[in-house]
Scaffold this motif. Sequence first.
Motif, short mmCIF file in Angstrom:
data_model
loop_
_atom_site.label_atom_id
_atom_site.label_comp_id
_atom_site.label_asym_id
_atom_site.label_seq_id
_atom_site.Cartn_x
_atom_site.Cartn_y
_atom_site.Cartn_z
N UNK A 15 3.70 4.44 4.41
CA UNK A 15 3.64 5.54 3.45
C UNK A 15 2.92 6.73 4.07
N UNK A 16 2.90 7.84 3.33
CA UNK A 16 2.18 9.01 3.85
C UNK A 16 0.80 9.12 3.20
N UNK A 17 0.13 7.99 2.92
CA UNK A 17 -1.18 7.98 2.28
C UNK A 17 -2.18 8.78 3.09
N UNK A 18 -3.05 9.47 2.39
CA UNK A 18 -4.15 10.18 3.07
C UNK A 18 -5.47 9.55 2.67
N UNK A 19 -6.27 10.23 1.81
CA UNK A 19 -7.56 9.63 1.44
C UNK A 19 -7.36 8.42 0.57
N UNK A 69 7.19 6.75 10.32
CA UNK A 69 6.65 8.04 10.77
C UNK A 69 5.20 7.94 11.25
N UNK A 70 4.38 7.12 10.52
CA UNK A 70 2.97 6.99 10.89
C UNK A 70 2.82 6.35 12.27
N UNK A 71 3.73 5.42 12.60
CA UNK A 71 3.67 4.77 13.92
C UNK A 71 4.02 5.77 15.01
N UNK A 102 -12.25 5.09 11.81
CA UNK A 102 -12.49 6.52 11.61
C UNK A 102 -11.34 7.19 10.89
N UNK A 103 -10.11 6.84 11.28
CA UNK A 103 -8.98 7.51 10.64
C UNK A 103 -8.82 7.06 9.20
N UNK A 155 -2.10 6.44 8.88
CA UNK A 155 -2.13 6.24 10.33
C UNK A 155 -3.14 5.14 10.68
N UNK A 156 -4.23 5.07 9.89
CA UNK A 156 -5.21 3.99 10.10
C UNK A 156 -4.57 2.64 9.87
#
Lengths: 295, 369
Positions: free
Chosen positions: A42-46, A56-58, A255-256, A265-266
């Motif tokens: 997914x495009x999760x952020x916080x 995409x994240x990979x 950290x990410x 991405x984390x």
Amino acid sequence: MSVTSKKGLDYWLPKLVLSPTVAIAIIFIYGFIIWTSVISLTDSTILPRYDFVGFEQYVKLFQNPRWLSSLWNLVVFGTLFIGVCMVVGLVLAILLDQQIRAEGALRTVYLYPMALSFIVTGTVWKWLLNPTVGIERFIHNLGWESFQFDWIVNPDMAIYTVVIAGVWQSSGFVMAIFLAGLRGIDTSIIKAAQLDGASLFSVYSRIIIPSMRPVFFSAFIMLAHLAIKSFDLIVALTGGGPGNATDVPAIFMYQFSFQRGRLGIGAASAVIMLMTILAILIPYLYSELRKPKDA
Amino acid sequence: MAELNIKNVNKSFGTTDVLKGINLDIQDGEFIILVGPSGCGKSTLLNCIAGLEDVTSGDIMIGDDNVTYAAPKDRDIAMVFQSYALYPNMNVRKNIAFGLEIRKMPKDEIAAEVERVAKLLQIENLLDRKPSQLSGGQRQRVAMGRALARRPKTYLFDEPLSNLDAKLRVEMRTEMKKLHQRLGTTIVYVTHDQIEAMTLADRIAVMKDGIVQQFGTPQQVYDDPANIFVAGFMGSPSMNFLECSVVKTADGFGVQIESQGKTFELAADPAQADLSAYEGKNVVLGIRPEQITHVMPHVESQPFVTRVPVKIEVTEPTGADTLVLTHINGQECECRVHPTEAGNPGEQMDLLFNMSKAVFFDAQTENRI
């Protein structure tokens, strides 16, 4: 009636007692592995969001130079850590196996670092390696003023300080594994080899060490998973620095995910780490579980 | 030539004396068996001969060389271990070849030697297997093969058959004897099994508490035991020991025994022992079960044979004979009778005590009179 109810209790009691543990394990280990895998797509952020973006994240992950350098650090650290630990552990084990005095005490001394947490090890070695308070200063005070040992603040060398601390912590444990392996070898094999005219060196190099292959394998697996998930040692020792010089995937992931608000991405990096461990573990489990049929 | 001379060898571990003044002169080509109960020092002695343990004092000579302080590899001996001690990471071929490789023998000679040994022991089809894939008997053969490959002057065997099942043990025992006859080399063989000792040995050294109690041919050890320990250790079922008093008989001396309240005098063969100094004192009569039999007319007429009625307590049929347990002088006594002659427990039976091979021991020192 009474027979069936008694059988029922016998049948259900173990399952009842074990079920909370099983449930917890399923939810908090396997459930969260699946959840992390989902998040990585997914495009999760916080906060987690369930807008799927495929891999995409990979792609982003492997375009990120910091991730690539952390992977390279892992290769350097992992290779040296595993290699040096094995050599040091094996040498210590062989030396301890020569029926020396106070073996029990020495064994404990070498094994003791294992009792410390990596945080303690990291902190102690941070002080020891710090040029202004540690070994360098000690040598300076002894009178050797030009002595230089500043690896921990040198971006090119900092990763080797992690290796030093890691080896100090883990080689005693490897020694214990090898010592157990050596003790499992029939002493008359050594006697037979002596009568055959073999020197002590060739007894070890040609007979004992080759016949300890399963022990090497176990030690390798233990060390490999320690290396891949190494996080606390590096956080305590260098904090990933200087700069990003000692960044490893676990720190990158932390950290990410939790500091930079890029959960997607984390999660992707966490999945890659899991895959790496599985890549080592599955062949091992396969060979271990297959063995009984063969023998 | 490979005589093996062990001269006054002592071995101590700390304050424990394991070997106390061992002297053995072993001729070239002899099959010597060290036998004794566990802890008697027989394996330690073997390790000292091999050089795996240093002696505390004394000398070990192989041929004309004093090898007391030589390294194991320089003694030209090979040893077969109880656990076989095969190298687990090598196949059979490599196991046999290892000692030759270490001695830097050319490759083609090693191959030829491995073939020769494999043929001798009939293990050609096993050469490419790992030890873990072999049965106990096959491992045993490989261990022997490894010893044979080096063609040493002396072979040492440390209880090589004790890990095999009973049937295989008997088979390997015969093979071991054939092998010795073919090779003609000196063999020192440790066992705790007195049957193995009797069947294999040219000479037997019976050990106890780090001392050689007797060193002689199997028949000497069996017929002329030096003391009660040797007499009791060799032979199965073991010799009967009956404490009894010496009495003067019509033409010499004898011992008095009691069965069911009646006393009998057993005349002693003067050729076996001179009991004159013991008149009226107690001695230990040693008589083997096969010297106490059912009544046979041709035996009864022989000298030194006495007929004694006894009460049967237990019978143990073995097939060829039946062992009858009774009480003489209040002590247990086992007798070997023909199965058809043996009565039932509780019944009376007449037995013949044949004293021509009986031996006597001093009740205090336990030594032979």
